[in-house]
Design an enzyme around this catalytic site. Structure first.
Site, PDB file in Angstrom:
ATOM      1  N   PRO A   1       0.802  -1.230   0.000  1.00 32.38           N
ATOM      2  CA  PRO A   1       0.000   0.000   0.000  1.00 32.38           C
ATOM      3  C   PRO A   1       0.836   1.282   0.000  1.00 32.38           C
ATOM      4  CG  PRO A   1      -0.994  -1.608   1.465  1.00 32.38           C
ATOM      5  CD  PRO A   1       0.310  -2.196   1.010  1.00 32.38           C
TER       6      PRO A   1
ATOM      7  N   GLY B   1       5.053   1.208  -3.949  1.00 34.90           N
ATOM      8  CA  GLY B   1       4.822   0.733  -5.306  1.00 34.90           C
ATOM      9  C   GLY B   1       6.091   0.906  -6.110  1.00 34.90           C
TER      10      GLY B   1
ATOM     11  N   TRP C   1      -1.925  -5.245  -5.152  1.00 26.72           N
ATOM     12  CA  TRP C   1      -1.815  -5.339  -6.610  1.00 26.72           C
ATOM     13  C   TRP C   1      -1.215  -6.673  -7.051  1.00 26.72           C
ATOM     14  CZ3 TRP C   1      -4.892  -1.660  -7.167  1.00 26.72           C
ATOM     15  CH2 TRP C   1      -4.720  -0.406  -6.584  1.00 26.72           C
TER      16      TRP C   1
ATOM     17  N   ARG D   1      10.264  -7.218 -18.288  1.00 28.05           N
ATOM     18  CA  ARG D   1       9.783  -6.001 -18.942  1.00 28.05           C
ATOM     19  C   ARG D   1       9.586  -6.140 -20.453  1.00 28.05           C
ATOM     20  NH1 ARG D   1      12.739  -1.719 -14.867  1.00 28.05           N
ATOM     21  NH2 ARG D   1      10.904  -1.462 -13.532  1.00 28.05           N
TER      22      ARG D   1
ATOM     23  N   GLN E   1      -7.640  11.622 -45.759  1.00 28.07           N
ATOM     24  CA  GLN E   1      -6.224  11.615 -45.381  1.00 28.07           C
ATOM     25  C   GLN E   1      -6.031  11.593 -43.872  1.00 28.07           C
ATOM     26  OE1 GLN E   1      -3.275  14.957 -46.277  1.00 28.07           O
ATOM     27  NE2 GLN E   1      -3.179  13.757 -48.175  1.00 28.07           N
TER      28      GLN E   1
ATOM     29  N   GLU F   1       4.378  -2.977 -13.377  1.00 28.54           N
ATOM     30  CA  GLU F   1       5.774  -3.387 -13.599  1.00 28.54           C
ATOM     31  C   GLU F   1       6.658  -2.196 -13.945  1.00 28.54           C
ATOM     32  OE1 GLU F   1       7.147  -7.027 -14.932  1.00 28.54           O
ATOM     33  OE2 GLU F   1       5.168  -7.901 -15.191  1.00 28.54           O
TER      34      GLU F   1
ATOM     35  N   THR G   1       5.967   2.210 -13.726  1.00 35.69           N
ATOM     36  CA  THR G   1       5.236   3.229 -14.481  1.00 35.69           C
ATOM     37  C   THR G   1       6.120   3.792 -15.595  1.00 35.69           C
ATOM     38  OG1 THR G   1       6.007   5.015 -13.065  1.00 35.69           O
ATOM     39  CG2 THR G   1       3.960   3.885 -12.404  1.00 35.69           C
TER      40      THR G   1
END
Length: 405
Positions: free
Chosen positions: A132, A135, A162, A264, A300, A385, A387
């Site tokens: 919490p 992160g 999460w 990643r 276009q 994973e 920001t």
């Protein structure tokens, strides 16, 4: 080192086409239903297990592809099918990567198979790092792991958040602090075996996107695990902590970061799958939707937008494949190439899906067409994973050599 080639081999093409068929025939017809239900799609995971897609062997084969692109190709096709279902199928691999990155051969052999179960008794696994109040700042983790020498046990206390598959997983991999004074260098990863007392699911999150993927808090209240559940072993941990206490910042790796570094580019490939799916819907719509007596792609403004969409998707794929090839061939990420791939692919997915909604106009805003779901799903790829801001920070530090904050 594998010979560089931009062309997929016969085996890679066969795997890609096989996954594409599963994504088209099994995932896409079920995607809207499971998005609405916001429940773990066990039947879809089981279908994937029965044909060998959801298995340790399959992901190991792709992981050890010498070209490095086995995993990205697999991820792109599954997430082209649907991101929520895709994450339900591949979410276990993040925990598996944590064991592969930090564990001994014996630990890998013991725990990795239990994460997947069998086609008749499917299991999932969870990687628990975020908290919490921690992160992006992994050094702020408060979950503690205390070793009791008399019983050779570790006692874990704290709350994780999460966590994909958190609370419903058979195996949880938990990053915890062993020595708070050392910050991120005082952390380690632990396996919490199935049925361990003291581990429970906290809040299950209702999310903007990837709704079919279970995300929840994991509460650790006096969780006791055997000493051999410390990934890498205590001797290795003690050596690393001793170096850290002496001020030797090099020579040890952070448990959470070792996992994210390896995953990643694969996450970037997931974002590419979503973007490609939305682009294809928009392209088909633009060629068939008639306004003012002609298909809207004749305008276009629409045509150029589609050209930019395709260009960004292909550029993102090249960044992902480069990073994956480098990792497979032990090439160092001197400019944070892994972070580059995830950053650009995630940003591309958000932009492409937004443009797809715009091209479809009012239809794009409805659930009758899949692009609004794809747009919701894409939003997480600039957040989880690492920001986009954290990816840029990692890249900036790598190219400058400075401790930019």
């Amino acid at each position: 080192m594998s010979t560089f080639s931009m062309a997929l081999g016969e085996d890679q093409l066969a795997v890609r086409d096989w996954l594409h068929g599963f994504a088209a025939d099994v995932m896409r017809p079920a995607a809207a239903e499971w998005d609405e239900r916001e429940e773990t799609p066990w039947p879809i995971i089981q279908e994937a297990a029965k044909i060998g897609i959801y298995s340790l062997d399959f992901y190991a084969q792709q992981f050890f592809d010498p070209s490095g692109v086995g995993i990205p190709v697999a991820m792109e096709e599954l997430f082209w099918g649907d991101a929520g279902l895709g994450l339900s199928i591949v979410g276990t691999t993040l925990a598996a990567v944590a064991v592969l990155a930090n564990g001994t051969e014996e630990q890998i052999g013991t725990w990795a198979p239990q994460m997947f179960g069998t086609p008749d008794d499917v299991k999932v696994a969870a990687f628990c790092s975020s908290e919490p109040d921690a992160g992006s700042d992994v050094s702020a983790l408060r979950t503690r792991a205390v070793y009791e020498e008399a019983t050779d046990e570790w006692v874990l206390n704290g709350t994780k958040t999460w966590a994909t598959n958190g609370g419903i997983a058979a195996v949880h991999v938990v990053v915890a602090t062993v020595d708070p004074a050392l910050g991120a260098r005082g952390q380690a990863s632990f396996v919490v075996p199935p049925g361990t007392a003291g581990l429970s699911q906290g809040q299950k999150f209702k999310k903007h996107g990837i709704r079919a993927s279970h995300t929840a808090e994991v509460v650790l209240d006096g969780v006791r695990i055997p000493g051999h559940c410390l990934l890498g072993g205590k001797e290795k941990l003690d050596e690393r902590l001793a170096r850290a206490r002496e001020g030797a910042r090099k020579g040890g790796k952070n448990a959470a970061m070792a996992t994210f570094e390896a995953s990643r580019p694969a996450v970037g490939a997931q974002a590419i799958g979503i973007a490609r799916a939305a682009y294809e819907v928009a392209l088909d719509y633009a060629k068939t939707r008639v306004q003012f007596g002609r298909p809207i792609i004749d305008n276009q403004g629409v045509a150029f937008t589609l050209a930019d969409m395709r260009t960004r998707i292909d550029a993102a794929r090249l960044l992902v494949w480069r990073a994956s090839w480098m990792a497979a061939n032990q090439q160092p990420f001197t400019a944070a190439e892994g972070s580059m791939s995830k950053l650009y692919a995630g940003e591309t997915a958000k932009w492409v899906t937004a443009q797809a909604m715009q091209i479809l106009g009012g239809n794009g805003f409805t659930r009758e067409y899949p692009v609004e779901r794809m747009h919701r799903d894409s939003a997480i790829y600039t957040i989880f994973e690492g920001t986009s801001e954290i990816q840029r920070l990692v890249i900036a530090r790598s190219i400058s050599g400075l401790p930019i904050r």
